[in-house]
Design an enzyme around this catalytic site. Structure first.
Site, PDB file in Angstrom:
ATOM      1  N   LYS A   1      37.917  42.916  31.445  1.00 37.84           N
ATOM      2  CA  LYS A   1      38.673  41.822  32.057  1.00 37.84           C
ATOM      3  C   LYS A   1      38.067  40.507  31.552  1.00 37.84           C
ATOM      4  O   LYS A   1      36.896  40.220  31.850  1.00 37.84           O
ATOM      5  CB  LYS A   1      38.559  41.855  33.574  1.00 37.84           C
ATOM      6  CG  LYS A   1      39.242  43.051  34.219  1.00 37.84           C
ATOM      7  CD  LYS A   1      39.038  43.009  35.721  1.00 37.84           C
ATOM      8  CE  LYS A   1      39.708  44.170  36.397  1.00 37.84           C
ATOM      9  NZ  LYS A   1      39.379  44.214  37.837  1.00 37.84           N
TER      10      LYS A   1
ATOM     11  N   LYS B   1      44.250  53.420  43.909  1.00 34.98           N
ATOM     12  CA  LYS B   1      43.097  52.861  44.598  1.00 34.98           C
ATOM     13  C   LYS B   1      42.608  53.901  45.606  1.00 34.98           C
ATOM     14  O   LYS B   1      43.424  54.514  46.311  1.00 34.98           O
ATOM     15  CB  LYS B   1      43.478  51.576  45.325  1.00 34.98           C
ATOM     16  CG  LYS B   1      43.792  50.420  44.405  1.00 34.98           C
ATOM     17  CD  LYS B   1      42.569  49.997  43.625  1.00 34.98           C
ATOM     18  CE  LYS B   1      42.887  48.795  42.766  1.00 34.98           C
ATOM     19  NZ  LYS B   1      41.694  48.305  42.044  1.00 34.98           N
TER      20      LYS B   1
ATOM     21  N   GLU C   1      37.094  55.086  38.126  1.00 32.79           N
ATOM     22  CA  GLU C   1      36.702  53.694  37.878  1.00 32.79           C
ATOM     23  C   GLU C   1      35.821  53.173  38.991  1.00 32.79           C
ATOM     24  O   GLU C   1      36.178  53.240  40.175  1.00 32.79           O
ATOM     25  CB  GLU C   1      37.957  52.832  37.748  1.00 32.79           C
ATOM     26  CG  GLU C   1      37.739  51.385  37.364  1.00 32.79           C
ATOM     27  CD  GLU C   1      39.026  50.591  37.270  1.00 32.79           C
ATOM     28  OE1 GLU C   1      40.124  51.201  37.242  1.00 32.79           O
ATOM     29  OE2 GLU C   1      38.955  49.347  37.248  1.00 32.79           O
TER      30      GLU C   1
ATOM     31  N   GLY D   1      43.369  44.280  35.175  1.00 30.19           N
ATOM     32  CA  GLY D   1      44.241  43.231  35.691  1.00 30.19           C
ATOM     33  C   GLY D   1      43.643  42.567  36.909  1.00 30.19           C
ATOM     34  O   GLY D   1      42.904  43.199  37.664  1.00 30.19           O
TER      35      GLY D   1
ATOM     36  N   SER E   1      48.657  49.746  38.764  1.00 31.32           N
ATOM     37  CA  SER E   1      47.652  49.996  39.798  1.00 31.32           C
ATOM     38  C   SER E   1      48.361  50.096  41.146  1.00 31.32           C
ATOM     39  O   SER E   1      49.088  49.174  41.530  1.00 31.32           O
ATOM     40  CB  SER E   1      46.635  48.843  39.823  1.00 31.32           C
ATOM     41  OG  SER E   1      45.675  49.063  40.823  1.00 31.32           O
TER      42      SER E   1
ATOM     43  N   ASP F   1      33.975  48.700  35.738  1.00 28.30           N
ATOM     44  CA  ASP F   1      34.750  47.460  35.843  1.00 28.30           C
ATOM     45  C   ASP F   1      33.772  46.371  36.304  1.00 28.30           C
ATOM     46  O   ASP F   1      33.171  45.688  35.493  1.00 28.30           O
ATOM     47  CB  ASP F   1      35.912  47.699  36.835  1.00 28.30           C
ATOM     48  CG  ASP F   1      36.716  46.447  37.161  1.00 28.30           C
ATOM     49  OD1 ASP F   1      37.823  46.589  37.706  1.00 28.30           O
ATOM     50  OD2 ASP F   1      36.241  45.317  36.891  1.00 28.30           O
TER      51      ASP F   1
ATOM     52  N   LYS G   1      47.365  54.425  38.316  1.00 29.85           N
ATOM     53  CA  LYS G   1      46.005  54.263  38.849  1.00 29.85           C
ATOM     54  C   LYS G   1      46.117  54.176  40.358  1.00 29.85           C
ATOM     55  O   LYS G   1      46.890  53.357  40.882  1.00 29.85           O
ATOM     56  CB  LYS G   1      45.382  52.999  38.279  1.00 29.85           C
ATOM     57  CG  LYS G   1      44.146  52.483  38.993  1.00 29.85           C
ATOM     58  CD  LYS G   1      43.421  51.495  38.123  1.00 29.85           C
ATOM     59  CE  LYS G   1      43.013  50.260  38.909  1.00 29.85           C
ATOM     60  NZ  LYS G   1      42.237  49.322  38.074  1.00 29.85           N
TER      61      LYS G   1
ATOM     62  N   ASP H   1      40.507  54.217  41.202  1.00 25.26           N
ATOM     63  CA  ASP H   1      39.634  53.042  41.178  1.00 25.26           C
ATOM     64  C   ASP H   1      39.134  52.798  42.595  1.00 25.26           C
ATOM     65  O   ASP H   1      39.924  52.579  43.504  1.00 25.26           O
ATOM     66  CB  ASP H   1      40.403  51.818  40.682  1.00 25.26           C
ATOM     67  CG  ASP H   1      39.497  50.583  40.555  1.00 25.26           C
ATOM     68  OD1 ASP H   1      40.010  49.523  40.150  1.00 25.26           O
ATOM     69  OD2 ASP H   1      38.286  50.693  40.853  1.00 25.26           O
TER      70      ASP H   1
HETATM   71  C1  LIG Z   1      45.111  45.568  39.390  1.00 21.58           C
HETATM   72  C2  LIG Z   1      43.781  45.926  39.924  1.00 21.58           C
HETATM   73  O1  LIG Z   1      43.577  46.970  40.486  1.00 21.58           O
HETATM   74  N1  LIG Z   1      42.832  44.984  39.762  1.00 21.58           N
HETATM   75  C3  LIG Z   1      41.439  45.021  40.147  1.00 21.58           C
HETATM   76  C4  LIG Z   1      41.260  44.955  41.636  1.00 21.58           C
HETATM   77  C5  LIG Z   1      41.872  43.796  42.263  1.00 21.58           C
HETATM   78  C6  LIG Z   1      42.469  44.037  43.463  1.00 21.58           C
HETATM   79  C7  LIG Z   1      43.023  43.035  44.206  1.00 21.58           C
HETATM   80  C8  LIG Z   1      43.021  41.752  43.735  1.00 21.58           C
HETATM   81  C9  LIG Z   1      43.597  40.718  44.490  1.00 21.58           C
HETATM   82  C10 LIG Z   1      43.578  39.424  44.005  1.00 21.58           C
HETATM   83  C11 LIG Z   1      42.997  39.152  42.786  1.00 21.58           C
HETATM   84  C12 LIG Z   1      42.424  40.176  42.040  1.00 21.58           C
HETATM   85  C13 LIG Z   1      42.423  41.479  42.515  1.00 21.58           C
HETATM   86  C14 LIG Z   1      41.857  42.527  41.782  1.00 21.58           C
HETATM   87  C15 LIG Z   1      40.702  46.253  39.620  1.00 21.58           C
HETATM   88  O2  LIG Z   1      41.011  46.799  38.576  1.00 21.58           O
HETATM   89  O3  LIG Z   1      39.706  46.609  40.243  1.00 21.58           O
HETATM   90 MG   LIG Z   2      38.841  48.068  38.885  1.00 17.09          MG
END
Ligand SMILES: CC(=O)N[C@@H](Cc1ccc2ccccc2c1)C(=O)O
Ligand SMILES: [Mg+2]
Length: 367
Positions: free
Chosen positions: A262, A162, A213, A290, A134, A238, A160, A188
């Protein structure tokens, strides 16, 4: 299995680089760890909640409070096995990440005592899983391209990106044009768009993405279904999916055709498996998301991602993508894959020195 005591530990791990999403920017991951001490040994769980309730309604201090005041008293009197934890906590509304952390610790302890790996217990079918990465919102498109180049060179199976309003079509176009049509690419938005942005988001169809996403609010299945009806690119949910029931409803409403699972968000690894089974029965591919987990959550997520329906690379990236030093052994990318732990329980344990170095709070609750 009976609880003797539970240790609630807060750790703070600096990120190798700031991670910016539409929710904000993270430079440190603070996490709540749960260690259960029982008559059958010990087990570790990790809570996905961050310090602030930005990704979901839970936050770290609230999760610790819910565990301490409500969950442990409910579990202490019981003869426990992993399947008993969910039902014993059902009277408590919400708090899926807190519940998931407790169930994960019970799972780890119970499985270690029976010398069974989490992957075997969940029904895993592969020893290695292809993983993606990501990539946060960057200062400039050039900086983004450098980051993507580094991750592709490392071998990640999927990139991925953001996105948020103002950072979407241009960076995605630049990555697609720079790295070619073969790279598996997803975006995402972490709920950053409004239903009125639908026509704008539909322009993402030009870039051959594997999925879009969570563009809209978690509770807006209607908007996701409207986008899905307008776009060729599959819509993936998600934040919207907090249970198997949510997954059933989203599939019924055609609000998604792919699900990011998740375990913390849905209340645990056993509910995650139920969502996997439900999705598979409906021909809906899933992948493991994640939450910047430590090696404990990373190990457990790899076990989950070894199930047959996890056919898309997820966000279980190598340790070095997030941390210079973790509390467990590092997970190292090899040919775009990570190895699924095969040892009993989670297959990893915190390393004493690393754990003490990042511990900020420890409390023991006797049961
Ligand atoms: C890897 C990824 O993109 N994770 C989340 C978003 C995310 C982003 C930032 C975070 C900061 C601290 C704890 C959890 C977090 C989760 C997602 O899929 O949407
Ligand atoms: Mg997400």
């Amino acid at each position: 299995m009976k609880l003797d005591a539970v240790e609630l530990r807060q750790v703070a791990l600096p990120l190798v680089s700031p991670f910016r999403t539409s929710l904000g920017t993270q430079t440190v991951r603070t996490a709540l760890l749960v260690r259960v001490l029982t008559d059958e040994g010990e087990g570790w769980g990790e809570c996905a909640a961050e310090d602030e309730p930005t990704y979901s309604p839970e936050h770290l201090a609230g999760a610790a409070d819910a565990i301490r005041r409500f969950m442990l008293p409910a579990l202490a009197p019981l003869e426990l096995d992993p399947a008993a934890v969910g039902p014993a906590l059902r009277h408590l509304r919400g708090h899926p990440m807190a519940k998931a952390a407790v169930e994960m610790a019970v799972l780890d302890c119970w499985l270690r005592a029976r010398r069974t790996s989490l992957a075997a217990h969940l029904g895993g079918v592969r020893q290695r899983v292809r993983v993606g990465v990501s990539v946060g919102i960057a200062e400039t498109v050039d900086a983004l391209l450098d980051t993507v180049d580094r991750h592709l060179s490392a071998g990640y199976a999927r990139i991925k990106l953001k996105i948020e309003p103002g950072w979407d079509l241009e960076p995605v176009r630049a990555v697609r044009e720079t790295f070619g049509a073969e790279v598996m690419l997803t975006v995402d938005a972490n709920t950053a768009y409004e239903p009125g942005d639908l026509r704008h988001l539909a322009k993402l169809d030009a870039f051959g993405l594997a999925l879009v996403e969570q563009p809209f609010a978690p509770d807006d299945l209607h908007a996701h279904a409207a986008l899905a009806a307008r776009m060729d690119t599959p819509v993936c949910l998600d934040e919207s999916i907090t249970s198997a029931r949510d997954a059933a409803e989203a599939i019924r409403r055609s609000a998604c055709s792919i699900i990011n699972i998740k375990p913390g968000r849905v209340g645990g690894y056993l509910e995650a498996r139920r969502i996997h089974d439900l999705a598979q029965a409906n021909g809906v591919p899933v992948w493991c998301g994640g939450m910047l987990e430590t090696g404990l959550g990373r190990a457990a997520n790899l076990a989950l991602a070894s199930l047959p329906g996890f056919t898309l690379p997820g966000d279980i990236s190598a340790t070095e993508r997030y941390y210079h030093r973790d509390i467990t052994r590092p997970f190292v990318l090899d040919g775009g894959e990570l190895a699924v732990p095969a040892e009993p329980g989670l297959g990893v344990l915190p390393e004493e020195a690393g754990l003490e170095a990042c511990t900020t709070v420890v409390e023991t609750v006797s049961c």
